[in-house]
Design an enzyme around this catalytic site. Structure first.
Site, mmCIF file in Angstrom:
data_model
loop_
_atom_site.group_PDB
_atom_site.id
_atom_site.type_symbol
_atom_site.label_atom_id
_atom_site.label_comp_id
_atom_site.label_asym_id
_atom_site.label_seq_id
_atom_site.Cartn_x
_atom_site.Cartn_y
_atom_site.Cartn_z
ATOM 1 N N SER A 171 11.089 6.010 6.399
ATOM 2 C CA SER A 171 10.937 6.793 5.168
ATOM 3 C C SER A 171 11.560 8.185 5.341
ATOM 4 O O SER A 171 11.696 8.689 6.456
ATOM 5 C CB SER A 171 9.453 6.912 4.825
ATOM 6 O OG SER A 171 8.779 7.547 5.888
ATOM 7 N N GLU A 206 4.773 -0.671 14.219
ATOM 8 C CA GLU A 206 3.499 -1.193 14.743
ATOM 9 C C GLU A 206 2.849 -2.173 13.762
ATOM 10 O O GLU A 206 1.881 -2.841 14.089
ATOM 11 C CB GLU A 206 2.548 -0.038 15.086
ATOM 12 C CG GLU A 206 2.140 0.868 13.920
ATOM 13 C CD GLU A 206 3.147 1.974 13.600
ATOM 14 O OE1 GLU A 206 4.373 1.733 13.638
ATOM 15 O OE2 GLU A 206 2.708 3.099 13.265
ATOM 16 N N GLU A 209 10.010 6.735 -4.412
ATOM 17 C CA GLU A 209 10.233 5.376 -3.903
ATOM 18 C C GLU A 209 8.888 4.646 -3.928
ATOM 19 O O GLU A 209 7.920 5.096 -3.312
ATOM 20 C CB GLU A 209 10.757 5.438 -2.468
ATOM 21 C CG GLU A 209 11.016 4.070 -1.887
ATOM 22 C CD GLU A 209 11.573 4.129 -0.468
ATOM 23 O OE1 GLU A 209 11.045 4.882 0.368
ATOM 24 O OE2 GLU A 209 12.540 3.395 -0.191
ATOM 25 N N LYS A 227 11.479 1.300 19.733
ATOM 26 C CA LYS A 227 10.088 1.366 19.258
ATOM 27 C C LYS A 227 10.030 0.738 17.857
ATOM 28 O O LYS A 227 10.365 1.354 16.856
ATOM 29 C CB LYS A 227 9.571 2.810 19.209
ATOM 30 C CG LYS A 227 8.062 2.806 19.211
ATOM 31 C CD LYS A 227 7.383 3.694 18.203
ATOM 32 C CE LYS A 227 7.555 3.521 16.766
ATOM 33 N NZ LYS A 227 6.701 2.523 16.111
ATOM 34 N N PHE A 242 9.027 -1.211 9.151
ATOM 35 C CA PHE A 242 8.372 -2.514 9.064
ATOM 36 C C PHE A 242 9.169 -3.536 8.267
ATOM 37 O O PHE A 242 8.974 -4.731 8.405
ATOM 38 C CB PHE A 242 6.970 -2.365 8.438
ATOM 39 C CG PHE A 242 6.987 -2.284 6.933
ATOM 40 C CD1 PHE A 242 7.015 -3.443 6.158
ATOM 41 C CD2 PHE A 242 7.012 -1.065 6.278
ATOM 42 C CE1 PHE A 242 7.071 -3.384 4.772
ATOM 43 C CE2 PHE A 242 7.069 -0.990 4.898
ATOM 44 C CZ PHE A 242 7.091 -2.161 4.138
ATOM 45 N N CYS A 302 15.151 -1.157 1.446
ATOM 46 C CA CYS A 302 15.733 0.145 1.113
ATOM 47 C C CYS A 302 16.916 -0.025 0.172
ATOM 48 O O CYS A 302 17.372 0.931 -0.430
ATOM 49 C CB CYS A 302 16.170 0.884 2.357
ATOM 50 S SG CYS A 302 17.529 0.073 3.158
#
Ligand code: NAD
Length: 501
Positions: free
Chosen positions: A228, A178, A385, A175, A151, A283
């Site tokens: 992740s 979402e 994280e 993909k 995301f 990240c």
């Protein structure tokens, strides 16, 4: 839910519905569901794969220069539609518009690099490897390739993947996340406008069901993943078990070492952006400062507190704001719980962003910047994280202690050192077990013509994302050895292994 505008898939060059399940897409600044996204079922993903498979032979046979020209056209279209794309990113992700523009620009640089594919695909040639024998290596496309993206960079990370994949002659099924699916979809429409034939790039909206279909369908030859670490590990294991080439980039916990001789003012301003830019949802964000010496720690804290006091938190659409909301309510709650946990575990909370209020946006997912001192390696806020605006200071006495911390941490995505000492910097860059390293550069994100990737549990696979590694990831080497004997020359059979003895 049915009243909301619906975001659907992009298959065979047109908007396509498919799947029965719908998920709300929220505006994080208001906390309201403003759209809904269709979640593809297996059959819809298979339809996208079939489209990519059907488009492959003609696209593979298209001269590389013609494929590259589509990328050049796309670059121009992305620049022309920058405002629209950034508005989509901010509306679904929450980041401030200037930051959305930054990620779009980095994405465009990847498209630009992909437009050099004809040069990058040039093989290696050797004449006379034996008598009248020539040999060369060439880099051939794989077929249908796929990408699964997170995301936090909804427009940039897809552009790390599919432009180079298709410039190399592959077709692609993307993909996106979402949680903020619109910008990648809009880019796919622009790619059609740029001249990309239908089927070369398909976008399926979805969740685990889509991912699992991409990971197991034998027509998909390679999968790039960014997200992740637990999901990266799963994607790597599942994709490899199904015989695919997989690169899976995972999470991070990046440390910045601040040496006693560092330019503190510069280190403070660098750390503000590195820790709180994009609400810490990067990240390559730096959520930990390892201060060498107590004087260094105290000076950093004084500077950071002053800068934090000046920060403006609010909707990303207002250019006056430095930091927007977190992406979703569950993520907001998770990050806030980490702050509670840090306090409970004994770290000193110097700046508490938990009470922040944004007038008119009471339901938005806003968390103010948080600053902890005395973070210790055993604490949850040190190990895990957080992916939010939470910066912790760890105090050590030597550079070696700082490096030992970094080298034993499970993640190894990015790190940096602030110093004026060239010897210390050189020792650090040489011996640190991290994939991307900065010297007085807090976010050492490689430019598009280098490659991006971490070490340890920040990357599963061998090749990094984008740049030269992407050319190798999305192609297979083939080596051809060719002899055209002169007419009339006939040799007897040779049973020893051929060599130039
Ligand atoms: P995520 O792992 O939750 O999701 C990433 C993708 O995986 C999404 O497309 C999602 O739909 C899919 N997914 C989620 N759960 C799944 C499951 N159980 N099975 C199969 N697929 C699943 O990550 P996120 O929250 O979207 O993104 C944030 C994470 O991504 C952070 O950990 C961040 O560090 C990482 N990240 C890493 C890099 C990098 O280059 N190393 C870059 C950006 C983000």
């Amino acid at each position: 839910m049915s009243q909301l505008p619906t975001i659907s898939h992009w298959i065979d060059g047109r908007s396509t519905s498919g799947g029965q399940r719908l998920q709300e897409v929220f505006n994080p600044a208001t906390g309201k569901a403003e759209k809904q996204v269709l979640l593809a079922d297996k059959a819809t993903v298979e339809q996208a794969i079939a489209s990519a498979q059907a488009a492959y032979p003609a696209w593979r046979a298209t001269p590389p220069l013609k494929r590259a020209r589509v990328m050049s056209n796309l670059k121009v279209l992305l620049e022309q539609h920058a405002e629209e794309l950034c508005a989509l990113v901010t509306a679904e992700h929450g980041k401030v518009l200037a930051d959305a523009l930054g990620e779009l620009q980095r994405g465009i640089e990847n498209v630009e690099y992909a437009s050099y594919a004809p040069e990058l695909l040039k093989g290696e040639h050797s004449k006379n490897v034996g008598p009248a024998i020539d040999s060369w290596s060439e880099f051939q496309a794989l077929g249908v390739t796929a990408g699964i993206t997170p995301f936090n960079f909804p427009v940039m990370v897809p552009l790390w993947m599919w432009p180079m994949a298709v410039a190399c002659g592959n077709t692609f099924v993307l993909k996106p996340s979402e949680r903020d699916p619109s910008s990648a979809l809009r880019v796919a429409e622009l790619a059609l406008q740029a001249g990309l034939p239908p089927g070369v790039l398909n976008v399926v909206q979805g969740d685990k069901e889509s991912v699992d279909t991409l990971l197991t369908d034998p027509r998909v030859k390679a999968v790039s993943f960014v997200g992740s670490t637990p999901i990266a590990e799963y994607v790597y294991a599942t994709g490899c078990a199904a015989g695919k080439r997989v690169q899976a980039l995972g999470g991070a916990k990046n440390h910045a070492v601040v040496m006693p001789d560092a330019d503190v003012a510069n280190a403070v301003s660098a750390m503000m952006g590195a820790a709180f830019g994009s609400c810490g949802e990067r990240c390559m964000a730096v959520p930990l400062i390892v201060a060498v010496g107590d004087t260094t720690a105290d000076a950093m804290i004084a500077g950071l507190k002053a800068e934090i006091a000046r920060m403006k938190v609010g909707p990303g659409t207002d250019p006056a704001n430095d930091m927007g909301p977190l992406v979703t309510r569950p993520h907001f709650e998770k990050v806030r719980a980490y702050v509670d946990r840090g306090v409970a575990e004994g770290a000193t909370l110097l700046v508490d962003g938990r009470g922040v209020k944004v007038p008119g946006h009471e339901e938005g997912y806003f968390l103010g910047p948080c600053l902890f001192d005395h973070v210790k390696p055993g604490m949850t806020i040190y190990q895990e994280e957080i992916f939010g605006p939470v910066l912790g200071i760890v105090r050590v006495q030597t550079l070696q202690q700082a490096m030992d911390l970094i080298n034993t941490h499970e993640y190894g995505n990015g790190t940096c050192i602030f110093t004026r000492d060239g010897e210390a910097a050189r020792y650090f860059t040489d011996n640190i077990l991290v994939g991307m390293v900065g010297v007085n550069v807090p976010l050492p994100v490689p430019v598009a013509y280098h490659s991006f990737g971490g070490w340890k549990r920040s990357l599963f696979g061998d090749l990094h994302a984008y740049g030269p590694d992407a050319v190798r990831f999305y192609t297979k080497r083939k080596t051809i050895t060719q002899r055209w004997p002169s007419a009339g020359v006939r040799e007897g059979a040779v049973f020893s292994f051929p060599s130039n003895r």
